[in-house]
Motif scaffolding. Sequence first.
Motif, PDB file in Angstrom:
ATOM      1  N   GLU B 357       0.674  -1.499   0.189  1.00 17.41           N
ATOM      2  CA  GLU B 357       0.120  -0.125  -0.187  1.00 17.41           C
ATOM      3  C   GLU B 357       0.470   1.145  -0.134  1.00 17.41           C
ATOM      4  N   ALA B 358       0.501   2.326  -0.933  1.00 18.95           N
ATOM      5  CA  ALA B 358       1.009   3.315  -1.065  1.00 18.95           C
ATOM      6  C   ALA B 358       0.779   4.112   0.888  1.00 18.95           C
ATOM      7  N   VAL B 359       1.684   4.649   1.386  1.00 22.65           N
ATOM      8  CA  VAL B 359       1.768   5.363   2.197  1.00 22.65           C
ATOM      9  C   VAL B 359       1.918   7.264   2.663  1.00 22.65           C
ATOM     10  N   ARG B 360       1.734   8.612   2.938  1.00 23.12           N
ATOM     11  CA  ARG B 360       1.768   9.340   3.182  1.00 23.12           C
ATOM     12  C   ARG B 360       2.575   9.844   4.740  1.00 23.12           C
ATOM     13  N   LEU B 361       3.469  10.281   4.644  1.00 21.07           N
ATOM     14  CA  LEU B 361       3.773  11.072   5.567  1.00 21.07           C
ATOM     15  C   LEU B 361       3.648  12.537   5.590  1.00 21.07           C
ATOM     16  N   PHE B 362       3.593  12.877   7.169  1.00 20.36           N
ATOM     17  CA  PHE B 362       3.009  14.059   6.962  1.00 20.36           C
ATOM     18  C   PHE B 362       4.398  14.897   8.529  1.00 20.36           C
ATOM     19  N   MET B 363       5.016  15.726   7.690  1.00 17.28           N
ATOM     20  CA  MET B 363       6.016  16.459   8.428  1.00 17.28           C
ATOM     21  C   MET B 363       6.293  17.593   8.858  1.00 17.28           C
ATOM     22  N   ARG B 364       6.781  17.936  10.059  1.00 22.76           N
ATOM     23  CA  ARG B 364       7.381  19.523  10.221  1.00 22.76           C
ATOM     24  C   ARG B 364       8.966  19.689  10.263  1.00 22.76           C
ATOM     25  N   ALA B 365       9.496  20.737  10.067  1.00 20.25           N
ATOM     26  CA  ALA B 365      10.424  21.137   9.610  1.00 20.25           C
ATOM     27  C   ALA B 365      11.402  21.363  11.062  1.00 20.25           C
ATOM     28  N   ALA B 366      12.417  21.807  11.661  1.00 16.96           N
ATOM     29  CA  ALA B 366      12.842  22.022  12.438  1.00 16.96           C
ATOM     30  C   ALA B 366      12.534  23.879  12.577  1.00 16.96           C
ATOM     31  N   GLN B 367      13.650  24.194  11.552  1.00 18.27           N
ATOM     32  CA  GLN B 367      13.552  25.158  11.139  1.00 18.27           C
ATOM     33  C   GLN B 367      13.013  25.694   9.767  1.00 18.27           C
ATOM     34  N   PRO B 368      13.533  27.059   9.589  1.00 16.70           N
ATOM     35  CA  PRO B 368      12.288  27.869   7.866  1.00 16.70           C
ATOM     36  C   PRO B 368      13.883  27.629   6.948  1.00 16.70           C
ATOM     37  N   LYS B 369      13.644  27.174   5.983  1.00 15.32           N
ATOM     38  CA  LYS B 369      14.839  26.880   5.299  1.00 15.32           C
ATOM     39  C   LYS B 369      14.526  26.771   4.287  1.00 15.32           C
ATOM     40  N   ARG B 370      15.953  27.030   2.855  1.00 18.62           N
ATOM     41  CA  ARG B 370      15.218  27.657   1.713  1.00 18.62           C
ATOM     42  C   ARG B 370      15.974  26.882   0.779  1.00 18.62           C
ATOM     43  N   LYS B 371      15.248  26.361  -0.225  1.00 19.89           N
ATOM     44  CA  LYS B 371      15.593  25.365  -1.273  1.00 19.89           C
ATOM     45  C   LYS B 371      16.579  23.920  -0.179  1.00 19.89           C
ATOM     46  N   VAL B 372      15.641  22.638  -0.089  1.00 19.82           N
ATOM     47  CA  VAL B 372      16.395  21.750   0.895  1.00 19.82           C
ATOM     48  C   VAL B 372      15.969  20.421   0.135  1.00 19.82           C
ATOM     49  N   LYS B 373      16.930  19.287   0.605  1.00 21.67           N
ATOM     50  CA  LYS B 373      15.995  18.122   0.130  1.00 21.67           C
ATOM     51  C   LYS B 373      15.910  17.447   1.446  1.00 21.67           C
ATOM     52  N   LEU B 374      14.545  16.863   0.816  1.00 21.65           N
ATOM     53  CA  LEU B 374      14.307  16.018   1.363  1.00 21.65           C
ATOM     54  C   LEU B 374      14.152  14.410   1.852  1.00 21.65           C
ATOM     55  N   SER B 375      15.200  14.088   2.439  1.00 21.27           N
ATOM     56  CA  SER B 375      14.952  12.503   1.818  1.00 21.27           C
ATOM     57  C   SER B 375      14.939  11.233   3.231  1.00 21.27           C
ATOM     58  N   ILE B 376      13.865  10.334   2.968  1.00 16.98           N
ATOM     59  CA  ILE B 376      13.486   9.248   3.508  1.00 16.98           C
ATOM     60  C   ILE B 376      14.412   8.316   3.478  1.00 16.98           C
ATOM     61  N   MET B 377      15.095   7.869   4.170  1.00 14.28           N
ATOM     62  CA  MET B 377      16.460   6.456   4.754  1.00 14.28           C
ATOM     63  C   MET B 377      15.644   5.445   5.187  1.00 14.28           C
ATOM     64  N   SER B 378      16.485   3.795   4.829  1.00 13.20           N
ATOM     65  CA  SER B 378      15.901   2.848   5.449  1.00 13.20           C
ATOM     66  C   SER B 378      16.884   1.904   5.422  1.00 13.20           C
ATOM     67  N   GLN B 381      20.194   3.071   2.909  1.00  9.62           N
ATOM     68  CA  GLN B 381      19.126   2.888   1.662  1.00  9.62           C
ATOM     69  C   GLN B 381      18.359   4.173   0.833  1.00  9.62           C
ATOM     70  N   GLU B 382      18.261   5.280   0.376  1.00 10.75           N
ATOM     71  CA  GLU B 382      17.705   6.293   0.051  1.00 10.75           C
ATOM     72  C   GLU B 382      16.678   5.534  -0.441  1.00 10.75           C
ATOM     73  N   VAL B 383      15.354   5.578   0.559  1.00 10.36           N
ATOM     74  CA  VAL B 383      14.324   5.409  -0.608  1.00 10.36           C
ATOM     75  C   VAL B 383      13.149   6.271  -1.815  1.00 10.36           C
ATOM     76  N   MET B 384      13.460   7.907  -1.095  1.00  5.87           N
ATOM     77  CA  MET B 384      13.102   8.446  -2.355  1.00  5.87           C
ATOM     78  C   MET B 384      13.569  10.278  -1.709  1.00  5.87           C
ATOM     79  N   LYS B 385      13.577  10.838  -2.442  1.00  6.53           N
ATOM     80  CA  LYS B 385      14.069  11.979  -1.630  1.00  6.53           C
ATOM     81  C   LYS B 385      13.415  13.040  -3.111  1.00  6.53           C
ATOM     82  N   LYS B 386      12.872  14.206  -2.472  1.00  6.08           N
ATOM     83  CA  LYS B 386      11.935  15.314  -2.745  1.00  6.08           C
ATOM     84  C   LYS B 386      12.802  17.022  -2.684  1.00  6.08           C
ATOM     85  N   ILE B 387      13.207  17.377  -3.824  1.00  6.41           N
ATOM     86  CA  ILE B 387      13.604  18.644  -3.388  1.00  6.41           C
ATOM     87  C   ILE B 387      12.702  20.168  -3.525  1.00  6.41           C
TER      88      ILE B 387
END
Lengths: 488, 420
Positions: B357-378, B381-387
């Motif tokens: 099944e697809a799974v949706r993660l809901f997150m909050r950043a710790a600090q305001p930042k510009r141009k970031v890479k969000l990565s999901i590791m397991s 291994q990097e499962v997914m990344k998102k700029i």
Amino acid sequence: MKGIYSMERQADVVVIGGGITGTAILSELARYNLRCVLVEKEPDIAAGTTKANSAILHAGFDAPTGSFKAKMNVKGNALYHELEKELNLDIKWTGSFVVAFDDDGVETLKELKTRGEANGVPGLEIWDGAKVREKEPNLSKDIKAALWAPTAGICWPFGAAQAFAENAVINGAEVLRDCEVTGITVKDGRVEAVETSEGPIKAKYVVNAAGVYADKISAMAGDNSFTVKPRKGEYVLFDKTAQKSMVSGIVFPVPTKTSKGILVCATTHGNVFIGPNAQELDDKEDLSVTSAGMDEIFAGARKLCPEIPGGAAITEFAGLRAASSTGDFVLGKSKVEGLLQAAGIQSPGLTSAPAIAQYIAEIIVGETGAEKRGDYKKGRPEEPVFRELDDEAKAALIKKDSHYGRIICRCETITEGEIVDAINRPCGARTVDGVKRRTRAGMGRCQGGFCGPRVIEILSRELGISVPEVRKDGVKSYMYYEKEGAAE
Amino acid sequence: MSEMYDIIIVGGGPAGLSAAHSAVKNGAKKIIVLERDREAGGILQQCVHNGFGLHHFKEELTGPGYAQRCYDLIKDCPEVEVLVDTMVLEVHDNKEVIAVNPERGLMKLQAKTVILTMGCRERTRGAIRIPGYRPAGVYTAGAAQRMVNMEGYIPGHKIVILGSGDIGLIMARRMSLEGCKVQAVLEICPFSNGLTRNIVQCLNDYDIPLYLSHTITGIKGKDRVEGITVSKVDDKMRPIPGTEFDIECDTVLLSVGLIPENEISRELGIELHPRTNGPVVDQHRETSMTGIFAAGNVVHVHDLVDFVSDEAEIAGKYAALTALGKNAASDRDLAVTPGAGVNTCVPQHLRLSSESEAVRLFMRAAQPKRKVKLSIMSGGQEVMKKILPVVKPSEMISVEIPAEKTAALSDDITVSIEEA
């Protein structure tokens, strides 16, 4: 002249001030065939020192032997043990400690014990540090010894004043709130009437129980024999979760000349407070809390109980002690005939109140020969407390009155029925804080965020006033206004 | 004697209503929603402004409009009963629910599953300790919002708002529209905690000054607020002596944060997360107690109601499947942990089964930042990344891990946000 009291009122006794002292006196006088009226300038009783103090029923070893403070304290403490059941008071007889850290301190404990015994305080003992920590394990390891006073306790001062007022009202006494005394008429050296914002009240006797304003009231009658200076004390109140890391009873440091010191103390509702400090003031209304005061209280309390969970603090407040220029309570007859003083009532005033009430009543009864009321009613009307009932009793109560099936305050589980009762009972609530003090609605973790608007609506409905007329606490503490152009 | 419900839903706000609708779609036959207020819809009923529903209903709605949409989805469903004016007192681990209502009295209801959707409450003055007097005129923004929008009264005429959370910003505009003067919005953080669109539409459009890194250090007035003292704060949020200035006002509105309303959960004994202050849940929004689900602001405070509905639909679906005995047994339990740059992440763990099944993660950043890479590791291994062009603690981030990727997961997961 204005208001509904414009037709001249007459009373045997007018009591000025609706704090613990005034209400206790009113309740004692209501046992007799006397027409009694209590006047209070604020919208509710117990609005001054009574609502912000340490809530302790002292054993009675502090005050000098022979003083009014010593006599009234010891007698008052004994009377609360009797009144507890009759008036359904919220009291826990926890006992109290005064703790000492060095040899000088231990010497002071011995002096206090000797003085206490001379004052007639029963059961005083000196315990070593280990025995003290057995009872209160979170206290400092540096405590060398403590004076243990088993007759001390903690109470809910507002509840006590409310109980006295309710008992007085069901026995025919009258409580006029929002009624400020503006003058006292004296004729031929004897009081004749009390002038108020609601018109004059003719009086044979006037009892001055006006707290920090008692010197002003006395002066209105021409008696300038004492002054009252407010001495402010600030407090911090902690959440119920704090009790397990703090104390379950009363812990004082060794006292100083002006104060019993900053203590750590449980409340009857299961919270803990620390405080008070002591600041001499001129302003009789200064109830502000200060950052410096908070620091002082925390530092003082940490000496007794090293681990104070700062994050569990829920609120700060301040109270004013009514310290008289005589150093003792000012009690009894004034040089002005018919004026009786119950002034300079600072600590142990709460404990002393029932004894002061008997003292004042004896003078009036002795002079007038008033007889006991034949139809005197003991106690006060019962109040169902929904959260304390079992499921069956809850269901039965809702069946009887569906208002008990609507929870208004989620945090403390207070029903609409209890709020309606608090408003409509004798000397009932008139303000949002009045509802809070009688029922606990708004006292919980959301501090009225959810129930506040609903309590305002119920007050408006039950009192037959508009929402903008509903007040928080003080005379002009209006909470909401009509929208622009919304009138009519 | 007591009837058996498939699902009892505690709270009839957007989460409760959305969960009920989803449960019906997934086959539940007997659902009851218990709501404490006089009508369903929750806090949305007092949010008369627009901006709701763009994601979930693909159109812009007001708060009551959004609530009505949620209600319309279930109002003709014979499977769902909504009981208003009803307060839940206790929920037991055997799925018995004790509630009271003026007409029905004390009720003991029994269900196969329970969904907790109690929402959140506001932080108060006590929790933040402002020195000074305690006069009338200090309200939480939400309490004032109810008085203005539902009861028809205003809290005062000259307003200062402490905290730049969304309710505070919305109330700044609302009070301006009522003809009141909003003197200032004060924020103790060096950045606002509200949505950017609310800063623009509620403050800038009305020329209301926003003081960042400032807080109230004194309240004046004995019966009613007469003014406040404001101080600048240092980087540890302590007031800086000498920076004090006064603002005249008769009202202070507090918008200093929201806390999930979890007293019932706590008494029930389910595990709560120290950072979200809500129940620890898996991807189906099942709590640490089997058959007890939770969704919406009771799990973690959302900024968009749309995400609340999305999350509640998940809870409704899996509560229904559990009640019907159709939930697939999981064969592995993987922790989801916030890593660098991430403050919170929900769900806190995944209970995966052979059915991918697809799974949706809901997150909050710790600090305001510009141009970031969000990565999901397991498992290294990097499962997914998102700029992402920008992240802010105030704006929740949602990322979906597609079904084919979750099927392959066998190790715990870490989510992190770093400069790209």
